[in-house]
Write an enzyme that holds these catalytic residues in place. Structure first.
Site, PDB file in Angstrom:
ATOM      1  NE  ARG A  18      -2.888  -9.584  -0.644  1.00  0.00           N
ATOM      2  CZ  ARG A  18      -3.199  -8.304  -0.551  1.00  0.00           C
ATOM      3  NH1 ARG A  18      -4.344  -7.934  -0.033  1.00  0.00           N
ATOM      4  NH2 ARG A  18      -2.352  -7.385  -0.963  1.00  0.00           N
ATOM      5  CG  ASN A  36      -2.891  -9.437   3.246  1.00  0.00           C
ATOM      6  OD1 ASN A  36      -2.550 -10.569   2.911  1.00  0.00           O
ATOM      7  ND2 ASN A  36      -2.300  -8.352   2.794  1.00  0.00           N
TER       8      ASN A  36
END
Ligand code: MN
Length: 247
Positions: A18, A36
């Site tokens: 990320r 996520n």
């Protein structure tokens, strides 16, 4: 201008995927978010110039060094007008809702923003019904140390009606979203869950806002959470019990 949703599978969670995606998106000036998924995937919304979005998708197929990308599924989607590229699903701090008996009874919604608790007095309290718009009067910031306060206060009293972590959402970065008068956030409380929006309806000395539940999975149309769940999440007392000196 183009927009895509991508679902990245493989060993992609817990490997800096990320963070690396945010860095690359910002370098490419692509807007949107990365989060996520619950099933081990990483989900990305990307919008911007066609070449830049293509470049970000190419980056997603590689990922940072520690990632092992197995598959990237890309679907075109609608551009949403994002003005940032943010990590979603990450706590921005805490929120608390205190029920407060003062001259008039109300609920104080407080959100942690940059080390202080931004606060709104909500006369009727929050609702989990997306059809309900609750007036929220902006009041002065409080310190984080007040979040746990419960007990008699002046002629009245306070209970901690709900609390937990929250996420900052929306298309605009915080705290600018608040300054611009439209802030979207996700609450992870014991009673309040899912997306909410604060929409400013009047500026000036005493700004007025509306607090609105967003339509999502935790929403409960027709419910009245304030009436259904009146007890403190700390002491399990109601405000009335506290005022009577009970509990
Ligand atoms: Mn108050």
């Amino acid at each position: 201008m183009t927009a895509v949703r991508a679902e990245v599978r493989g060993e992609v969670q817990g490997v800096g995927y990320r963070d690396a995606t945010v860095r690359e998106a910002r370098r490419l000036e692509v807007m949107g978010w990365v989060r996520n998924g619950e099933d081990g995937a990483v989900l990305v919304h990307a919008e911007g110039g066609e070449q830049a979005v293509d470049d970000l998708v190419s980056f997603l197929r590689e990922g940072p060094p520690a990632a092992r990308v197995a598959e990237v599924a890309v679907e075109p989607t609608k551009a949403e007008g994002h003005e940032q590229f943010a990590i979603r699903g990450v706590s921005a701090g805490v929120f608390v809702v205190q029920e407060h008996a003062a001259t008039a009874r109300h609920f104080d919604l407080r959100l942690e923003v940059d080390g202080t608790m931004r606060s709104w007095a909500v006369p009727k309290g929050p609702s989990m019904d997306p059809a309900v718009k609750r007036l929220a009067l902006e009041v002065g910031d409080h310190s984080l140390s007040h979040n746990d306060f419960e007990g008699p206060l002046g002629d009245g009293a306070v209970i901690v009606w709900d609390r937990g972590p929250y996420e900052q959402g929306g298309r605009v970065a915080w705290p600018e979203a608040l300054e611009r008068g439209h802030a979207v956030f996700v609450l992870h409380g014991e009673k309040l869950r899912g997306g909410f929006a604060l929409q400013r309806t009047r500026r000036g000395e005493k700004p007025q806002w509306l607090l609105i539940k967003r339509r999502d999975e935790p929403a409960r149309p027709g419910s009245d959470v304030v009436a259904e769940l009146p007890r403190s999440v700390v002491s399990h007392r109601t405000l009335d019990e506290l005022l009577r000196g009970g509990g």
